[in-house]
Structures are given as C-alpha cells and as structure tokens.
Motif scaffolding. Structure first.
Motif, PDB file in Angstrom:
ATOM      1  N   LEU A  11       0.673  -1.775   0.514  1.00  8.30           N
ATOM      2  CA  LEU A  11      -0.430  -0.066  -0.507  1.00  8.30           C
ATOM      3  C   LEU A  11       1.026   0.827   0.436  1.00  8.30           C
ATOM      4  N   PRO A  12       0.476   2.105  -0.671  1.00  7.48           N
ATOM      5  CA  PRO A  12       1.396   3.168  -0.639  1.00  7.48           C
ATOM      6  C   PRO A  12       0.931   4.369   0.555  1.00  7.48           C
ATOM      7  N   VAL A  13       2.313   4.967   1.742  1.00  6.67           N
ATOM      8  CA  VAL A  13       3.056   5.523   2.862  1.00  6.67           C
ATOM      9  C   VAL A  13       1.337   6.833   2.231  1.00  6.67           C
ATOM     10  N   PHE A  14       0.677   7.047   3.271  1.00  5.24           N
ATOM     11  CA  PHE A  14       0.345   8.312   3.808  1.00  5.24           C
ATOM     12  C   PHE A  14       0.503   9.046   4.895  1.00  5.24           C
ATOM     13  N   ASP A  15       1.070  10.417   4.852  1.00  3.13           N
ATOM     14  CA  ASP A  15       0.820  11.004   6.072  1.00  3.13           C
ATOM     15  C   ASP A  15      -0.239  11.592   7.032  1.00  3.13           C
ATOM     16  N   PHE A  16      -0.331  10.603   7.738  1.00  2.00           N
ATOM     17  CA  PHE A  16      -1.458  11.647   8.468  1.00  2.00           C
ATOM     18  C   PHE A  16      -1.300  13.103   8.735  1.00  2.00           C
ATOM     19  N   PRO A  17      -2.336  13.887   8.745  1.00  2.00           N
ATOM     20  CA  PRO A  17      -1.869  15.549   9.473  1.00  2.00           C
ATOM     21  C   PRO A  17      -1.407  15.698  10.203  1.00  2.00           C
ATOM     22  N   GLY A  18      -0.935  16.637  10.669  1.00  7.18           N
ATOM     23  CA  GLY A  18      -0.673  16.850  12.288  1.00  7.18           C
ATOM     24  C   GLY A  18      -1.978  18.166  12.267  1.00  7.18           C
ATOM     25  N   PRO A  19      -1.607  18.718  13.502  1.00  6.73           N
ATOM     26  CA  PRO A  19      -2.005  19.247  14.347  1.00  6.73           C
ATOM     27  C   PRO A  19      -2.566  19.879  13.600  1.00  6.73           C
ATOM     28  N   GLN A  20      -1.820  21.315  12.746  1.00  6.68           N
ATOM     29  CA  GLN A  20      -1.704  21.953  12.389  1.00  6.68           C
ATOM     30  C   GLN A  20      -3.217  22.527  11.322  1.00  6.68           C
ATOM     31  N   ASP A  21      -2.914  20.684  10.617  1.00  6.35           N
ATOM     32  CA  ASP A  21      -3.437  20.868   9.291  1.00  6.35           C
ATOM     33  C   ASP A  21      -5.141  21.110   9.676  1.00  6.35           C
ATOM     34  N   GLY A  22      -6.122  20.904  10.747  1.00  6.60           N
ATOM     35  CA  GLY A  22      -7.060  21.341  11.415  1.00  6.60           C
ATOM     36  C   GLY A  22      -7.768  20.392  10.465  1.00  6.60           C
ATOM     37  N   GLY A  23      -7.909  19.544  10.175  1.00  7.25           N
ATOM     38  CA  GLY A  23      -9.264  18.563   9.421  1.00  7.25           C
ATOM     39  C   GLY A  23      -9.306  19.160   7.775  1.00  7.25           C
ATOM     40  N   LYS A  24      -8.331  20.181   7.207  1.00  6.99           N
ATOM     41  CA  LYS A  24      -8.542  20.890   6.264  1.00  6.99           C
ATOM     42  C   LYS A  24      -8.394  18.688   5.145  1.00  6.99           C
ATOM     43  N   THR A  25      -7.303  18.279   5.690  1.00 13.09           N
ATOM     44  CA  THR A  25      -6.778  17.469   4.570  1.00 13.09           C
ATOM     45  C   THR A  25      -7.680  16.444   4.268  1.00 13.09           C
ATOM     46  N   PRO A  26      -8.601  16.429   2.692  1.00 13.32           N
ATOM     47  CA  PRO A  26      -8.874  14.537   2.850  1.00 13.32           C
ATOM     48  C   PRO A  26      -8.343  13.296   3.475  1.00 13.32           C
ATOM     49  N   ARG A  54      -5.070  11.349  17.720  1.00 15.81           N
ATOM     50  CA  ARG A  54      -6.064  11.952  16.882  1.00 15.81           C
ATOM     51  C   ARG A  54      -6.241  11.286  15.898  1.00 15.81           C
ATOM     52  N   PHE A  55      -5.283  10.118  15.058  1.00 17.19           N
ATOM     53  CA  PHE A  55      -5.217   9.478  13.841  1.00 17.19           C
ATOM     54  C   PHE A  55      -7.351   8.011  14.280  1.00 17.19           C
ATOM     55  N   ALA A  56      -6.435   7.854  15.805  1.00 20.13           N
ATOM     56  CA  ALA A  56      -7.025   6.676  16.337  1.00 20.13           C
ATOM     57  C   ALA A  56      -9.375   7.564  15.942  1.00 20.13           C
ATOM     58  N   ALA A  57      -9.257   9.143  15.899  1.00 21.33           N
ATOM     59  CA  ALA A  57     -10.456   9.515  16.132  1.00 21.33           C
ATOM     60  C   ALA A  57     -11.057   9.785  14.917  1.00 21.33           C
ATOM     61  N   ALA A  58     -10.530   9.815  13.676  1.00 20.18           N
ATOM     62  CA  ALA A  58     -10.302  10.502  12.704  1.00 20.18           C
ATOM     63  C   ALA A  58     -10.510   9.060  11.600  1.00 20.18           C
TER      64      ALA A  58
END
Length: 317
Positions: A11-26, A54-58
């Motif tokens: 599977l391709p690796v995807f970076d879970f966004p940091g806290p500054q992203d604020g949920g903007k990245t799909p 945060r990852f587990a919640a999203a």
C-alpha cells in the motif's frame, strides 16, 4: 541516505496530517493506504501518542492494515516505549493490522544511528496476526528471541546492530518468515556482531519458509560472504543480498569458490569494493545462468590515510 518508506504491505504510504492541518486534508479510506503517524523530533506541538489519538479518532481503526511509525519527539534521546504502549493499548481496535514499521525517519529528522530504540518485541507479542514488521535504528535496540506464527517479513535497518539483537533474531521461532533483511552496520556505530551470531540463520535448521535473505550494510561483509558460500540455507533461497557493505575481492572469491548460486533469481552486491576481474567472473558465472546480478559500485569510495585504506558501509551514521 535512508529515505522515508513509500510503500508498506503493498500500500502507498500516506502521512496523517499534523495538528496544524485542522482537518482540512481529505483522508483516504482506512484500508487503502499505509498510515504514517509522526510527531516532530524537535520542538513538537504534540507527543506521538497524542498524534496517534487524533488518528484513532479520525480513522476507522478496524480497517487499518498498515501503520508506519515516523518520528517521535526527541528520538535522538528517548526511546519508543510510549509509542509501543499506545499501539498496544489500541490493539483491540486494530483487528486488521498486518504491517507495522517503527522509526521511519530521514536524516533531517534523526540520523539512523541516533534513533533510540528499545525492546521492540512486545509489538510482535501483542499483534500475533502481523505479517510484516520493520524497525529502523540500532541504538539501544533489543530483540530477545520470540515466537510468531504469522510473520512473513522482518526488516531491521541500522548503522550498527547490536550483537545481542542479532542473536535474538537468529534464535527466534518464525516458521512463516519468507523475507529477512538485516542491516548489520559497523562497529563505529554499535554493530558489534560476528559471523557466528548469524550462524543459526545460515545453517538451515531454522526459518523453513525463508526465500529472501539480506545480510548487508556490514563492515564484516567478506566474512559474511565466506560463511554464505557454504551455508545450507542458500539452497532454498530465491534472492540473496550482500549489498551495502565492505565486500572486497576476498569475499567475492569465497562466494565463487563455494556452492553454486546459479539457482538464485537475484544476487545483490551493490555498493562494493570489487576489482574488475572479479566483477567479470561473477558476470560470466551467474548472468549466463539467468541470475540477475547487481554489481553497481554506487558511492563505495575508498580513502587512504596514514598508510591505510579505509572503506565504508553505505549507511553508518
């Protein structure tokens, strides 16, 4: 230089966004990528367990198939124990997890031999369904012998792998293991193992499913090559990787003088210190039999100082 993983468990690796992203990245579907979860090594806004929370919640944890643990805060001083604890606390929800990599950091985050590790085997004990496991960093690395019935791939990337950890891997009961990749490293960065430490891997009495063996990035590569030349395990291998280390004409001569290697699909010797006559002999012996042979010298440059020739592994610090 060691780069970030681009793929895990196919599977391709995807970076879970940091806290500054604020949920903007799909976010992609949970089972379509390998998720890299990281905090910052320096001046982090959150700890790795907080990032994982945060990852587990999203994300639907029950569908996650692969996790890549990136940087954790102050990895050059602190080990991964809080990371391991957070993953083990979540194991009840990670029912589909099949691949896990610990310490996926580039040099800008933390040099490979600065990454502090510890006993990583609780992750294998805690996730009995894992099929792929990897770890980067040798400082403080411990790998006491384990039993795991499902693991198919084990990778340990270091600039110096402690002998005790090498012996632990060699003594482990891993009946399903197909792929083993150990970066043994150099004694300049804690790689103090000897050829005898890998003997249980080479003698063929363990790892009955092994088909792909890499013992590489070693400053004792000639000794490894000489041991491999008569090792019973070689007969059942499809690929053999002795790359990235200090392999000279001595080691290559031992390989050519040992058991036939013409059954291999690939022999990887890239980053080597071989002279042209030995290169030609390897080509004539193996390529003519259909073996894919990698003899790229790469950045294997020699230095001469104070009357001595210095040769280096591909990845040290």
């Amino acid at each position: 230089m060691v780069a970030h993983l681009r793929e895990s468990y196919g599977l391709p690796v995807f970076d879970f966004p940091g806290p500054q992203d604020g949920g903007k990245t799909p976010l992609p579907e949970a089972d379509t990528v390998a998720w890299r979860v990281s905090s910052d090594t320096y001046d982090s806004e959150e700890s790795w367990p907080e990032a994982f929370a945060r990852f587990a919640a999203a994300v639907d944890l029950g569908r996650v198939r692969a996790i890549v643990v990136g940087a954790w805060e102050e990895a050059y001083e602190t080990g991964p124990e809080p990371v391991i604890a957070a993953l083990l606390d979540a194991r009840g929800g990670l029912t589909a997890l099949r691949a896990l990599f610990l310490g996926d950091m580039e040099s800008e985050e933390c040099e490979i031999s600065w990454i502090n590790q510890g006993d990583v085997t609780p992750l294998l004990d805690g996730f009995p369904e894992l099929e792929e496991f990897g770890v980067r960093g040798g400082t403080g690395l411990r790998f006491p012998a384990v039993s795991h019935g499902r693991l198919r791939s084990l990778t340990v990337q270091t600039g110096g792998m402690p002998a005790e950890a090498v012996r632990g891997v060699a003594a482990s009961d891993l009946p399903a293991l197909v792929h083993l990749d150990l970066w043994l490293g150099t004694d300049s960065y804690g790689g103090d193992c000897s050829v005898e430490d890998v003997a249980p891997i080479l003698d063929g009495s363990r790892l009955p499913s092994l088909r792909h063996l890499a013992l590489r990035n070693s400053d004792i590569q000639d000794g490894i090559a000489a041991a491999v030349a008569s090792a019973p395990v070689v007969a059942r291998l499809e690929t053999l990787d002795l790359s990235m280390g200090v392999l000279t004409d001595e080691g290559a001569t031992a390989l050519l003088g040992g058991q036939p290697l013409t059954h291999l699909k690939k022999l990887d010797l890239h980053h080597n210190y071989l002279g042209e006559p030995l290169r030609q002999r390897l080509r004539e012996t193996l390529e003519s039999a259909g073996v894919t042979l990698d003899l790229d010298r790469g950045h294997a440059d020699e230095d001469e100082w104070d009357g001595r020739v210095w040769r280096y592994v591909a990845v040290g610090e």
